[in-house]
Design a protein around this motif. Structure first.
Motif, short mmCIF file in Angstrom:
data_model
loop_
_atom_site.label_atom_id
_atom_site.label_comp_id
_atom_site.label_asym_id
_atom_site.label_seq_id
_atom_site.Cartn_x
_atom_site.Cartn_y
_atom_site.Cartn_z
N GLN A 109 1.73 63.71 16.21
CA GLN A 109 2.58 62.88 17.05
C GLN A 109 1.96 62.64 18.43
OE1 GLN A 109 6.96 63.53 16.75
NE2 GLN A 109 6.41 65.36 15.60
N GLU A 110 1.09 63.56 18.85
CA GLU A 110 0.45 63.44 20.17
C GLU A 110 -1.07 63.51 20.06
OE1 GLU A 110 3.07 65.28 23.48
OE2 GLU A 110 3.17 66.69 21.80
N ALA A 111 -1.60 63.00 18.96
CA ALA A 111 -3.05 63.02 18.73
C ALA A 111 -3.58 61.61 18.54
CB ALA A 111 -3.37 63.87 17.50
N ARG A 112 -4.85 61.43 18.86
CA ARG A 112 -5.51 60.17 18.58
C ARG A 112 -5.82 60.05 17.11
NH1 ARG A 112 -5.28 56.63 22.04
NH2 ARG A 112 -6.35 57.81 23.65
N MET A 113 -6.16 61.18 16.49
CA MET A 113 -6.54 61.21 15.08
C MET A 113 -6.44 62.66 14.60
SD MET A 113 -10.32 60.48 13.43
CE MET A 113 -10.27 58.73 13.79
N VAL A 114 -6.17 62.82 13.32
CA VAL A 114 -6.23 64.14 12.69
C VAL A 114 -7.34 64.10 11.66
CG1 VAL A 114 -5.04 65.83 11.24
CG2 VAL A 114 -3.78 64.64 13.05
N VAL A 115 -8.21 65.11 11.69
CA VAL A 115 -9.33 65.20 10.76
C VAL A 115 -9.14 66.44 9.90
CG1 VAL A 115 -11.84 65.28 10.51
CG2 VAL A 115 -10.82 64.15 12.51
N VAL A 116 -9.19 66.26 8.58
CA VAL A 116 -9.00 67.39 7.66
C VAL A 116 -10.06 67.34 6.57
CG1 VAL A 116 -6.51 67.63 8.02
CG2 VAL A 116 -7.35 66.02 6.31
N GLY A 117 -10.35 68.50 6.01
CA GLY A 117 -11.21 68.56 4.85
C GLY A 117 -10.45 68.11 3.62
N SER A 118 -11.18 67.61 2.63
CA SER A 118 -10.51 67.12 1.43
C SER A 118 -9.82 68.24 0.68
CB SER A 118 -11.51 66.42 0.51
OG SER A 118 -12.57 67.32 0.17
N ARG A 119 -10.37 69.44 0.78
CA ARG A 119 -9.73 70.61 0.21
C ARG A 119 -9.93 71.77 1.17
NH1 ARG A 119 -11.24 71.50 -5.99
NH2 ARG A 119 -13.19 72.24 -5.07
N CYS A 142 -0.50 59.32 13.04
CA CYS A 142 -1.70 58.69 13.59
C CYS A 142 -2.74 58.57 12.49
CB CYS A 142 -2.23 59.53 14.75
SG CYS A 142 -2.85 61.15 14.26
N PRO A 143 -3.88 57.93 12.76
CA PRO A 143 -4.93 57.85 11.73
C PRO A 143 -5.36 59.23 11.25
CG PRO A 143 -5.39 56.31 13.50
CD PRO A 143 -4.23 57.14 13.95
N VAL A 144 -5.66 59.33 9.97
CA VAL A 144 -6.10 60.60 9.36
C VAL A 144 -7.46 60.38 8.70
CG1 VAL A 144 -5.60 62.39 7.66
CG2 VAL A 144 -3.73 61.32 8.94
N ALA A 145 -8.42 61.23 9.03
CA ALA A 145 -9.74 61.18 8.41
C ALA A 145 -9.85 62.32 7.40
CB ALA A 145 -10.83 61.29 9.45
N VAL A 146 -10.25 61.99 6.18
CA VAL A 146 -10.43 62.99 5.13
C VAL A 146 -11.93 63.13 4.86
CG1 VAL A 146 -9.94 63.61 2.74
CG2 VAL A 146 -8.20 62.45 4.10
N ILE A 147 -12.44 64.35 5.00
CA ILE A 147 -13.87 64.59 4.93
C ILE A 147 -14.19 65.53 3.76
CG2 ILE A 147 -15.93 65.23 6.23
CD1 ILE A 147 -14.24 63.01 7.54
N HIS A 148 -15.19 65.17 2.98
CA HIS A 148 -15.65 66.02 1.89
C HIS A 148 -16.82 66.88 2.37
CE1 HIS A 148 -13.35 64.08 -1.41
NE2 HIS A 148 -13.34 63.07 -0.54
N ALA A 149 -17.04 67.99 1.69
CA ALA A 149 -18.09 68.93 2.10
C ALA A 149 -19.46 68.28 2.07
CB ALA A 149 -18.07 70.17 1.21
N ASP A 150 -19.67 67.34 1.15
CA ASP A 150 -20.99 66.72 1.01
C ASP A 150 -21.04 65.34 1.65
OD1 ASP A 150 -19.25 65.55 -0.71
OD2 ASP A 150 -20.54 65.63 -2.47
N GLU A 151 -20.22 65.13 2.71
CA GLU A 151 -20.12 63.78 3.29
C GLU A 151 -21.43 63.30 3.88
OE1 GLU A 151 -20.10 62.90 6.72
OE2 GLU A 151 -20.23 64.87 7.63
N VAL A 289 -10.94 57.07 6.40
CA VAL A 289 -9.92 57.07 7.45
C VAL A 289 -8.76 56.19 7.00
CG1 VAL A 289 -9.35 56.48 9.83
CG2 VAL A 289 -11.59 57.45 9.29
N VAL A 290 -7.58 56.80 6.91
CA VAL A 290 -6.36 56.05 6.60
C VAL A 290 -5.62 55.86 7.92
CG1 VAL A 290 -4.18 56.04 5.36
CG2 VAL A 290 -6.23 56.98 4.27
N VAL A 291 -5.48 54.60 8.32
CA VAL A 291 -4.92 54.29 9.63
C VAL A 291 -3.41 54.15 9.51
CG1 VAL A 291 -4.90 52.66 11.55
CG2 VAL A 291 -7.04 53.16 10.34
N ARG A 292 -2.73 55.06 10.17
CA ARG A 292 -1.27 55.05 10.23
C ARG A 292 -0.87 54.61 11.63
NH1 ARG A 292 0.79 57.43 5.93
NH2 ARG A 292 2.82 57.35 6.90
N THR A 293 0.08 53.71 11.71
CA THR A 293 0.56 53.26 13.02
C THR A 293 1.82 54.01 13.37
OG1 THR A 293 1.76 51.46 11.90
CG2 THR A 293 -0.42 50.97 12.78
N ARG A 294 2.02 54.20 14.67
CA ARG A 294 3.17 54.99 15.12
C ARG A 294 4.46 54.21 14.95
NH1 ARG A 294 1.05 59.31 17.75
NH2 ARG A 294 -1.13 59.08 18.37
#
Length: 294
Positions: A109-119, A142-151, A289-294
């Motif tokens: 709710q108060e972030a520019r983006m959230v970045v998480v690993g795929s698992r 907010c936008p969410v970036a999903v990152i894989h280990a072998d990105e 990156v899946v862009v979610r709008t507030r």
């Protein structure tokens, strides 16, 4: 809080897994390009035990506290190592005791983006099949970036930013983000539009040119004005006739980054995540990156 100010900057969910460490490295480069602060968040989830509480529970709590500190230290080191060159980068750390999805969604709710690993890792080190990343994708603000280990190895070194455009208003935010990313990275942009959500087979008497023209029109409408705003970004338009997720996953093999909107064509206000976005985020091997709008 205004659009230009956030409390947490770029939030990274960290748990010590290979996917989490890849997420930290990706976030470091993103924060450097955007001159954003980074908040490393490790969430300790309560362990539900079937045996009587007492010494065992105290031992687990002590291990969790020690592990949390180790995860944060490792994440900070990974963040520093991933930066192209030493430069001031504001870094915050938080250890929270909560449900991981709830904690990261609250932070979003108060972030520019959230970045998480795929698992990630479960509370006792077991691998979870994307439960946290999936939950954050569905509920973040907010936008969410999903990152894989072998990105890093999966991304094409000279590949473009791949943007999925479905003709819906929800893809406008994704378009803005994709152009900004392409400009910051000095990359071209591939805008892919599918004019059908299902597999299409030749039908007698079907006027393919009509559908193609409609698709080109929708694509042009969504890109209107962005080329003028980002004259340094070269655009390649791609029009396909069916199953957008399949084409996006295929095209992602030649891209550095995939950018999608959170809802697809036919989505409604209460809909949290389009099926194509969810499928691509889980299946593509490059950062999504899946862009979610507030």
């Amino acid at each position: 809080m205004s659009e230009t100010e956030t409390k947490y900057g770029i939030v990274v969910g960290v748990d010590g897994s290979a996917e989490s460490r890849a997420a930290v490295r990706w976030a470091a480069r993103e924060a450097s390009m955007r001159h954003e602060a980074v908040t490393l968040v490790h969430v300790v989830q309560a362990v539900i035990v079937s045996w009587p509480i007492g010494a065992q529970q105290a031992a687990i709590a002590k291990w969790q506290e020690s592990n949390a500190r180790d995860v944060i230290v490792q994440a900070r080191n990974d963040l520093t190592d991933a930066m192209d060159k030493p430069q001031p980068l504001e870094v915050r750390t938080e250890i929270l005791y909560a449900n991981p999805v709830h904690a990261l969604v609250d932070a979003s709710q108060e972030a520019r983006m959230v970045v998480v690993g795929s698992r990630g890792r479960g509370v006792l080190g077991r691998l979870l099949l994307g439960s946290v990343s999936s939950g954050v994708l569905h509920h973040a603000y907010c936008p969410v970036a999903v990152i894989h280990a072998d990105e890093v190895s999966a991304s094409a070194p000279e590949g473009p930013v791949l943007l999925g455009i479905d003709g819906s208003p929800a893809s406008e935010g994704a378009t803005a983000y994709a152009f900004e990313e392409a400009s910051l990275r000095g990359l071209s942009l591939v805008a892919l539009h599918a004019w059908s959500d299902v597999a299409v087979f030749p039908i007698l008497g079907m006027d393919w040119r009509t559908y193609q023209d409609q698709g080109q029109e929708a694509l042009s409408e969504r890109l209107a004005g962005w080329q003028e705003r980002y004259p340094d970004v070269r655009i390649e338009r791609r029009l396909v006739c069916d199953t957008p997720a399949r084409w996006l996953i295929e095209e992602s093999q030649r891209a550095q980054l995939v950018v999608l909107g959170s809802r697809g064509r036919g989505g409604f206000d209460g809909m949290l995540l389009g099926s194509a976005s969810a499928t691509v985020a889980q299946s593509a091997r490059v950062p999504v990156v899946v862009v979610r709008t507030r």
